[in-house]
Design an enzyme around this catalytic site. Structure first.
Site, PDB file in Angstrom:
ATOM      1  N   SER A 125       0.843  -1.199   0.000  1.00  0.00           N
ATOM      2  CA  SER A 125       0.000   0.000   0.000  1.00  0.00           C
ATOM      3  C   SER A 125       0.874   1.244   0.000  1.00  0.00           C
ATOM      4  O   SER A 125       2.004   1.227   0.525  1.00  0.00           O
ATOM      5  CB  SER A 125      -0.855  -0.014   1.271  1.00  0.00           C
ATOM      6  N   TYR A 149      -1.814  -0.988  10.983  1.00  0.00           N
ATOM      7  CA  TYR A 149      -2.075  -1.564   9.656  1.00  0.00           C
ATOM      8  C   TYR A 149      -0.891  -1.282   8.730  1.00  0.00           C
ATOM      9  O   TYR A 149      -0.358  -2.184   8.075  1.00  0.00           O
ATOM     10  CB  TYR A 149      -3.365  -0.973   9.058  1.00  0.00           C
ATOM     11  N   LYS A 153       2.075  -3.809   6.709  1.00  0.00           N
ATOM     12  CA  LYS A 153       2.475  -3.794   5.293  1.00  0.00           C
ATOM     13  C   LYS A 153       3.984  -3.600   5.177  1.00  0.00           C
ATOM     14  O   LYS A 153       4.660  -4.257   4.391  1.00  0.00           O
ATOM     15  CB  LYS A 153       1.745  -2.680   4.536  1.00  0.00           C
TER      16      LYS A 153
HETATM   17  P1  NAD Z   1     -10.953  -7.051   1.497  1.00  0.00           P
HETATM   18  O1  NAD Z   1     -11.135  -7.054   2.968  1.00  0.00           O
HETATM   19  O2  NAD Z   1     -12.128  -6.816   0.644  1.00  0.00           O
HETATM   20  O3  NAD Z   1     -10.271  -8.418   1.037  1.00  0.00           O
HETATM   21  C1  NAD Z   1      -9.357  -9.116   1.841  1.00  0.00           C
HETATM   22  C2  NAD Z   1      -9.843 -10.566   1.907  1.00  0.00           C
HETATM   23  O4  NAD Z   1      -8.939 -11.325   2.726  1.00  0.00           O
HETATM   24  C3  NAD Z   1     -11.227 -10.691   2.561  1.00  0.00           C
HETATM   25  O5  NAD Z   1     -12.069 -11.432   1.705  1.00  0.00           O
HETATM   26  C4  NAD Z   1     -10.973 -11.431   3.869  1.00  0.00           C
HETATM   27  O6  NAD Z   1     -12.048 -12.270   4.213  1.00  0.00           O
HETATM   28  C5  NAD Z   1      -9.702 -12.185   3.547  1.00  0.00           C
HETATM   29  N1  NAD Z   1      -8.842 -12.505   4.701  1.00  0.00           N
HETATM   30  C6  NAD Z   1      -8.428 -11.663   5.679  1.00  0.00           C
HETATM   31  N2  NAD Z   1      -7.653 -12.325   6.551  1.00  0.00           N
HETATM   32  C7  NAD Z   1      -7.543 -13.603   6.101  1.00  0.00           C
HETATM   33  C8  NAD Z   1      -6.884 -14.762   6.573  1.00  0.00           C
HETATM   34  N3  NAD Z   1      -6.169 -14.755   7.697  1.00  0.00           N
HETATM   35  N4  NAD Z   1      -6.998 -15.915   5.871  1.00  0.00           N
HETATM   36  C9  NAD Z   1      -7.740 -15.955   4.746  1.00  0.00           C
HETATM   37  N5  NAD Z   1      -8.397 -14.894   4.259  1.00  0.00           N
HETATM   38  C10 NAD Z   1      -8.301 -13.729   4.926  1.00  0.00           C
HETATM   39  O7  NAD Z   1      -9.800  -5.994   1.171  1.00  0.00           O
HETATM   40  P2  NAD Z   1      -9.302  -5.460  -0.242  1.00  0.00           P
HETATM   41  O8  NAD Z   1      -9.661  -4.035  -0.328  1.00  0.00           O
HETATM   42  O9  NAD Z   1      -9.692  -6.383  -1.308  1.00  0.00           O
HETATM   43  O10 NAD Z   1      -7.732  -5.525  -0.013  1.00  0.00           O
HETATM   44  C11 NAD Z   1      -6.954  -6.599  -0.481  1.00  0.00           C
HETATM   45  C12 NAD Z   1      -5.509  -6.373  -0.060  1.00  0.00           C
HETATM   46  O11 NAD Z   1      -5.046  -5.141  -0.587  1.00  0.00           O
HETATM   47  C13 NAD Z   1      -5.326  -6.275   1.457  1.00  0.00           C
HETATM   48  O12 NAD Z   1      -4.115  -6.911   1.793  1.00  0.00           O
HETATM   49  C14 NAD Z   1      -5.241  -4.775   1.705  1.00  0.00           C
HETATM   50  O13 NAD Z   1      -4.478  -4.482   2.850  1.00  0.00           O
HETATM   51  C15 NAD Z   1      -4.522  -4.325   0.445  1.00  0.00           C
HETATM   52  N6  NAD Z   1      -4.789  -2.909   0.131  1.00  0.00           N
HETATM   53  C16 NAD Z   1      -6.081  -2.490  -0.035  1.00  0.00           C
HETATM   54  C17 NAD Z   1      -6.330  -1.146  -0.320  1.00  0.00           C
HETATM   55  C18 NAD Z   1      -7.737  -0.644  -0.499  1.00  0.00           C
HETATM   56  O14 NAD Z   1      -7.937   0.549  -0.538  1.00  0.00           O
HETATM   57  N7  NAD Z   1      -8.739  -1.499  -0.632  1.00  0.00           N
HETATM   58  C19 NAD Z   1      -5.268  -0.249  -0.424  1.00  0.00           C
HETATM   59  C20 NAD Z   1      -3.962  -0.719  -0.270  1.00  0.00           C
HETATM   60  C21 NAD Z   1      -3.728  -2.062   0.003  1.00  0.00           C
HETATM   61  C1  UD1 Z   2      -6.936   5.149   3.849  1.00  0.00           C
HETATM   62  C2  UD1 Z   2      -5.924   4.671   4.846  1.00  0.00           C
HETATM   63  C3  UD1 Z   2      -4.796   3.976   4.100  1.00  0.00           C
HETATM   64  C4  UD1 Z   2      -5.355   2.841   3.257  1.00  0.00           C
HETATM   65  C5  UD1 Z   2      -6.404   3.406   2.313  1.00  0.00           C
HETATM   66  C6  UD1 Z   2      -7.081   2.348   1.504  1.00  0.00           C
HETATM   67  C7  UD1 Z   2      -6.135   6.240   6.710  1.00  0.00           C
HETATM   68  C8  UD1 Z   2      -5.477   7.320   7.464  1.00  0.00           C
HETATM   69  N1  UD1 Z   2      -5.449   5.792   5.624  1.00  0.00           N
HETATM   70  O1  UD1 Z   2      -6.278   6.034   2.954  1.00  0.00           O
HETATM   71  O2  UD1 Z   2      -3.843   3.460   5.006  1.00  0.00           O
HETATM   72  O3  UD1 Z   2      -4.322   2.222   2.515  1.00  0.00           O
HETATM   73  O4  UD1 Z   2      -7.429   4.071   3.086  1.00  0.00           O
HETATM   74  O5  UD1 Z   2      -7.827   1.483   2.293  1.00  0.00           O
HETATM   75  O6  UD1 Z   2      -7.204   5.769   7.050  1.00  0.00           O
HETATM   76  N2  UD1 Z   2     -12.440  11.458   3.516  1.00  0.00           N
HETATM   77  C9  UD1 Z   2     -13.449  12.316   3.881  1.00  0.00           C
HETATM   78  N3  UD1 Z   2     -14.590  11.775   4.406  1.00  0.00           N
HETATM   79  C10 UD1 Z   2     -14.780  10.440   4.578  1.00  0.00           C
HETATM   80  C11 UD1 Z   2     -13.722   9.562   4.190  1.00  0.00           C
HETATM   81  C12 UD1 Z   2     -12.561  10.118   3.679  1.00  0.00           C
HETATM   82  O7  UD1 Z   2     -13.325  13.527   3.753  1.00  0.00           O
HETATM   83  O8  UD1 Z   2     -15.826  10.016   5.066  1.00  0.00           O
HETATM   84  C13 UD1 Z   2     -11.210  12.024   2.922  1.00  0.00           C
HETATM   85  C14 UD1 Z   2      -9.951  11.739   3.696  1.00  0.00           C
HETATM   86  O9  UD1 Z   2      -9.728  12.730   4.657  1.00  0.00           O
HETATM   87  C15 UD1 Z   2      -8.890  11.727   2.585  1.00  0.00           C
HETATM   88  C16 UD1 Z   2      -9.661  11.198   1.364  1.00  0.00           C
HETATM   89  O10 UD1 Z   2     -11.039  11.403   1.662  1.00  0.00           O
HETATM   90  O11 UD1 Z   2      -8.463  13.031   2.306  1.00  0.00           O
HETATM   91  C17 UD1 Z   2      -9.444   9.729   1.095  1.00  0.00           C
HETATM   92  O12 UD1 Z   2      -9.726   8.986   2.278  1.00  0.00           O
HETATM   93  P1  UD1 Z   2      -9.793   7.397   2.289  1.00  0.00           P
HETATM   94  O13 UD1 Z   2     -10.675   6.916   1.221  1.00  0.00           O
HETATM   95  O14 UD1 Z   2     -10.092   6.976   3.691  1.00  0.00           O
HETATM   96  O15 UD1 Z   2      -8.321   6.961   1.887  1.00  0.00           O
HETATM   97  P2  UD1 Z   2      -6.910   7.382   2.524  1.00  0.00           P
HETATM   98  O16 UD1 Z   2      -7.043   8.221   3.723  1.00  0.00           O
HETATM   99  O17 UD1 Z   2      -6.058   7.908   1.418  1.00  0.00           O
END
Ligand code: NAD
Ligand code: UD1
Length: 338
Positions: A125, A149, A153
Site C-alpha cells: 500500500s 495496519y 504492510k
Molecule cells: P478485502 O477485505 O475486501 O479483502 C481481503 C480478503 O482477505 C477478505 O475477503 C478477507 O475475508 C480475507 N482474509 C483476511 N484475513 C484472512 C486470513 N487470515 N486468511 C484468509 N483470508 C483472509 O480488502 P481489499 O480491499 O480487497 O484488499 C486486499 C488487499 O489489498 C489487502 O491486503 C489490503 O491491505 C490491500 N490494500 C487495499 C487497499 C484498499 O484501498 N482497498 C489499499 C492498499 C492495500
Molecule cells: C486510507 C488509509 C490507508 C489505506 C487506504 C485504503 C487512513 C489514514 N489511511 O487512505 O492506510 O491504505 O485508506 O484502504 O485511514 N475522507 C473524507 N470523508 C470520509 C472519508 C474520507 O473527507 O468520510 C477524505 C480523507 O480525509 C482523505 C480522502 O477522503 O483526504 C481519502 O480517504 P480514504 O478513502 O479513507 O483513503 P486514505 O485516507 O487515502
C-alpha cells in the site's frame, strides 16, 4: 496451464483479480476465510468469467488447511491479497492485525517454500510511504508507517526482502496501491464494506443510495486547490491488470521489486464528489468537519516504474470510477446481502 493461488480472492480487489486471471486464461485456486467477504462474491466471479474454480474457506493462520490446498493443486504462483485493512480498527486491536497479516503471510511463505513455489505478488500500500515529503511519490522514497495496519504492510515488505536475501530464487512483486475505487463494469462485484464505510468512495456511494445522510469532509484547510485532501484514485480493474503484468514480469526476473500502482494524478475530495454528482445526477450533501487524525494532505504516485518495467498504465478516468461504483451500488444496495 498456469495455476495461480489467490489468497483473499473473495474480497474487493481479490475478486476483481480472480475475474481478470480467469478471463486471461489462467487457472485459479481461491482461498479466503470470509472474515470480510462472502460466498456470494465467489459465485459472482464464476458468473462473470463463465468458469469454475476451486474455492477453500481457509484461514492463513490454519497452516494445515493451507498445506492441504498446496498438496491438492499444482500451484505456480501466488497473488496474496488476504489481510485485514481497516486503519482505525488496527489502532484499537493491533495484535489481531499483526497476527493476521504478518503471521498469515509467514505461514503462506513457509508452505510455499515447502512446495518450492517462489513467485509471489503481494498487496502492499502507499501507506508504506508514511507522510511523504513531496509528491509524486517514487518507489525509492523513504518508508515509514503511522499506524499498526501500515506497519504490517511495511514489516511484510521487509520480511519478503529477507526471504529473497536468504534464497535468491524468490521472485516477488510488492505492489503499492494508491486509492483503489470503482467496480467491475458488470456491476456484479464491487466493494462491500461492513457497517459505516471508512473510505471516501464507499461513503459517497452510500450517501447517494440514501443509506447515509451526508458526507463528512475531513478538513478543507490543506494546501490543495480547494483545501480538501488530494489522492490518487485508481480504478480497481486497472489495478488488477497491473497484477497480471507483475506476474508476467516475474517470469523473467528474480528478486524483490516494489511498484507504485496509481494513475499519477491527484484529485481532491471535492473533485470526487463533483464528478460523482455529474456522472450519476445524484446530489451528495456534505459538511466540512475537522481533519481526520493521521490523514495526510496530498498523496499521488509517480507510476513511471510500473509503466517502464511492467508495461502497465492505468487507463480509466475518474468518470469511469464513479460510473462503475454507482452501477455496483445501484444493483446491490445491500452489497452481497441481497
Ligand atoms: P478485502 O477485505 O475486501 O479483502 C481481503 C480478503 O482477505 C477478505 O475477503 C478477507 O475475508 C480475507 N482474509 C483476511 N484475513 C484472512 C486470513 N487470515 N486468511 C484468509 N483470508 C483472509 O480488502 P481489499 O480491499 O480487497 O484488499 C486486499 C488487499 O489489498 C489487502 O491486503 C489490503 O491491505 C490491500 N490494500 C487495499 C487497499 C484498499 O484501498 N482497498 C489499499 C492498499 C492495500
Ligand atoms: C486510507 C488509509 C490507508 C489505506 C487506504 C485504503 C487512513 C489514514 N489511511 O487512505 O492506510 O491504505 O485508506 O484502504 O485511514 N475522507 C473524507 N470523508 C470520509 C472519508 C474520507 O473527507 O468520510 C477524505 C480523507 O480525509 C482523505 C480522502 O477522503 O483526504 C481519502 O480517504 P480514504 O478513502 O479513507 O483513503 P486514505 O485516507 O487515502
Amino acid at each position: 496451464m498456469t495455476t495461480i493461488l489467490v489468497t483473499g480472492g473473495a474480497g474487493y480487489i481479490g475478486s476483481h483479480a480472480a475475474v481478470e486471471l480467469l478471463e486471461s486464461g489462467y487457472e485459479i485456486v481461491v482461498i479466503d476465510n470470509l472474515s470480510n467477504s462472502s460466498m456470494e462474491s465467489i459465485k459472482r466471479i464464476k458468473e462473470i468469467a463463465g468458469k469454475n474454480f476451486p474455492f477453500y474457506e481457509c484461514d492463513l493462520l490454519d497452516v494445515e488447511c493451507v498445506e492441504n490446498v498446496f498438496n491438492t493443486h499444482k500451484i505456480d504462483s501466488v497473488m496474496h491479497f488476504a489481510g485485514l485493512k481497516a486503519v482505525g480498527e488496527s489502532v484499537t486491536i493491533p495484535l489481531k492485525y499483526y497476527q493476521n497479516n504478518i503471521t498469515g503471510t509467514i505461514n503462506l511463505c513457509e508452505v510455499m517454500i515447502k512446495h518450492n513455489i517462489k513467485k509471489l505478488v503481494f498487496s502492499s500500500s502507499a501507506t508504506v510511504y508514511g507522510n511523504p515529503d513531496k509528491v509524486p511519490v517514487e518507489e525509492s522514497f523513504s518508508l515509514s508507517a503511522t499506524n499498526p495496519y501500515g506497519r504490517t504492510k511495511l514489516m511484510i515488505e521487509y520480511i519478503l526482502q529477507d526471504l529473497y536475501f536468504a534464497d535468491s530464487s524468490w521472485r516477488i512483486a510488492l505492489l503499492r496501491y494508491f486509492n483503489p475505487i470503482g467496480a467491475h463494469e458488470s456491476g456484479k462485484i464491487g466493494e462491500n464494506p461492513n457497517g459505516i464505510p471508512n473510505n471516501l468512495m464507499p461513503y459517497i456511494s452510500q450517501v447517494a443510495i440514501g443509506k447515509m445522510e451526508k458526507l463528512f469532509v475531513f478538513g478543507n484547510d490543506y494546501e490543495t486547490h480547494d483545501g480538501t485532501g488530494v489522492r490518487d484514485f485508481i480504478h480497481v480493474v486497472d489495478l488488477v491488470k497491473g497484477h497480471l503484468k507483475a506476474l508476467e514480469y516475474l517470469e523473467n526476473h528474480e528478486g524483490v521489486e516494489a511498484f507504485n500502482l496509481g494513475t499519477g494524478k491527484g484529485y481532491s475530495v471535492l473533485d470526487l464528489v463533483k464528478t460523482f454528482e455529474d456522472v450519476t445526477s445524484k446530489r451528495i450533501p456534505y459538511k466540512i468537519v475537522e481533519r481526520r487524525k493521521g490523514d495526510i494532505g496530498v498523496c499521488y504516485a509517480n507510476p513511471q516504474k510500473a509503466e517502464k518495467k511492467l508495461g502497465w498504465r492505468a487507463e480509466k478516468d475518474l468518470n469511469d470510477m464513479c460510473k462503475d461504483t454507482w452501477n455496483w451500488q445501484l444493483n446491490n444496495p445491500n452489497g452481497y446481502r441481497n
